[in-house]
Design an enzyme around this catalytic site. Structure first.
Site, PDB file in Angstrom:
ATOM      1  N   GLU A 160      -2.548  -7.288   7.196  1.00 58.91           N
ATOM      2  CA  GLU A 160      -1.407  -7.076   7.820  1.00 58.91           C
ATOM      3  C   GLU A 160      -1.218  -7.965   8.982  1.00 58.91           C
ATOM      4  O   GLU A 160      -2.050  -8.540   9.774  1.00 58.91           O
ATOM      5  CB  GLU A 160      -1.414  -5.647   8.460  1.00 58.91           C
ATOM      6  CG  GLU A 160      -0.172  -5.145   9.303  1.00 58.91           C
ATOM      7  CD  GLU A 160       1.222  -4.931   8.457  1.00 58.91           C
ATOM      8  OE1 GLU A 160       1.588  -5.943   8.135  1.00 58.91           O
ATOM      9  OE2 GLU A 160       1.660  -3.918   8.216  1.00 58.91           O
ATOM     10  N   HIS A 209       0.892  -1.354   0.248  1.00 59.53           N
ATOM     11  CA  HIS A 209       0.146   0.060  -0.199  1.00 59.53           C
ATOM     12  C   HIS A 209       0.802   1.201   0.074  1.00 59.53           C
ATOM     13  O   HIS A 209       2.168   1.183   0.306  1.00 59.53           O
ATOM     14  CB  HIS A 209      -0.880  -0.018   1.205  1.00 59.53           C
ATOM     15  CG  HIS A 209      -0.260   0.130   2.347  1.00 59.53           C
ATOM     16  ND1 HIS A 209       0.534   1.273   3.102  1.00 59.53           N
ATOM     17  CD2 HIS A 209      -0.030  -1.244   3.305  1.00 59.53           C
ATOM     18  CE1 HIS A 209       1.319   0.846   4.157  1.00 59.53           C
ATOM     19  NE2 HIS A 209       1.051  -0.733   4.514  1.00 59.53           N
TER      20      HIS A 209
END
Length: 301
Positions: A113, A23
């Site tokens: 994550e 990201h």
């Protein structure tokens, strides 16, 4: 002529590329205090991160459309982590692709994550990360969170589903299209994905460097049916990312290997795990080792 050949082959075809992207810059990357008041999954991108993602979309488009001019009928399929920062990254990337190019998008919770716990206390987290450096990044489990080994387990499960989607032809509308899978995830998750795919050891993982914001790794299909990082990326890039000379040699081998072949020169498939192996059963070495071991046992008793 090409269309006729394609229509005569209804069997599923492997994706041309599998691209892993981290990201864009998030508020947590800019200031770790964000994690003390905002859940990790809701951390947003910064303005810089939004711009990075927009530029990354244009870069991805060039990579996918310019390398292979033999088949202009390429398509993309996205997998995205459910976190705010990855979904926002995808949204910006999508501005570079027309609707006809995008087959679909799937939110995939297993590529999220690494879990560091709930709201983070800065001083405590600093001490925890110092302990992780001593313990080892792969096996250290954050209190109330995950270790990289835990992430490895769920990424392994995701890979099984990914292969099932490919085998069952769920991702391809037309076999004439070059399919590109783009996985928008996180730094550690992407490294674990590569570790699982290429069968890297824990020690090799520990030396890998994290992806920068909106950086991506291109696993491209070689002519023999194996995926390799060395087709799109230079050797200098692989060194910068922490790959050892042996790992780079394996990537170069994969670029030309036939699918299912065994790389006999890959040391972590065999030689890394043994001090010495006899060249043959006739060498008598096994018998000598047995006698030496037996004598040591008797002496200890």
């Amino acid at each position: 002529m090409q269309q006729q050949n394609c229509k005569s082959k209804p069997q599923p075809v492997l994706p041309k590329r599998i691209i892993l992207m981290r990201h864009g810059e998030s508020q947590g990357n800019l200031d770790t205090a964000a994690y003390t008041t905002t859940p990790d999954n809701k951390i947003p991108l910064t303005d810089v991160g939004l711009a990075q993602a927009h530029l990354a979309g244009a870069h991805l488009h060039r990579v996918i459309s310019d390398i292979d001019t033999n088949n202009p009928n390429w398509r993309v399929y996205f997998y995205v982590s459910p976190y705010e920062r990855t979904r926002s990254t995808l949204c910006q990337i999508g501005r570079s692709f027309s609707r006809t190019r995008v087959i679909g998008v799937r939110e995939e919770c297993r590529i999220r994550e690494q879990d560091f716990g709930n709201f983070q206390v800065q001083d405590r987290m600093k001490a925890i990360k110092e302990t992780r450096e001593k313990f080892g990044r792969f096996f250290y489990r954050f209190p109330e969170g995950e270790s990289a080994a835990d992430v490895y387990d769920r990424v392994s499960s995701f890979l099984e589903s990914l292969w099932r989607d490919i085998d069952m032809n769920r991702l391809r509308h037309d076999p004439c299209h070059d399919l590109n899978l783009i996985i928008i995830s996180h730094g550690l998750t992407s490294r674990v994905f590569l570790m699982k795919w290429f069968k890297w050891t824990v020690e090799q993982f520990e030396h890998l460097n994290n992806l920068g914001n909106c950086e991506f790794r291109v696993m491209q299909l070689g002519k023999g049916g194996e995926y390799s990082l060395a087709i799109h990326h230079s050797e200098e890039e692989l060194v910068e990312w922490g790959l050892s000379p042996e790992m780079i040699a394996d990537q170069k081998w994969r670029a030309h290997a036939n699918r299912g072949d065994w790389n006999e020169r890959c040391p972590w498939y065999l030689d890394t795990f043994f001090d010495r192996l006899a060249e043959s059963e006739d060498s008598g070495e096994s018998e000598d080792i047995w006698h030496e071991t037996d004598e040591k046992i008797q002496q200890s008793n």
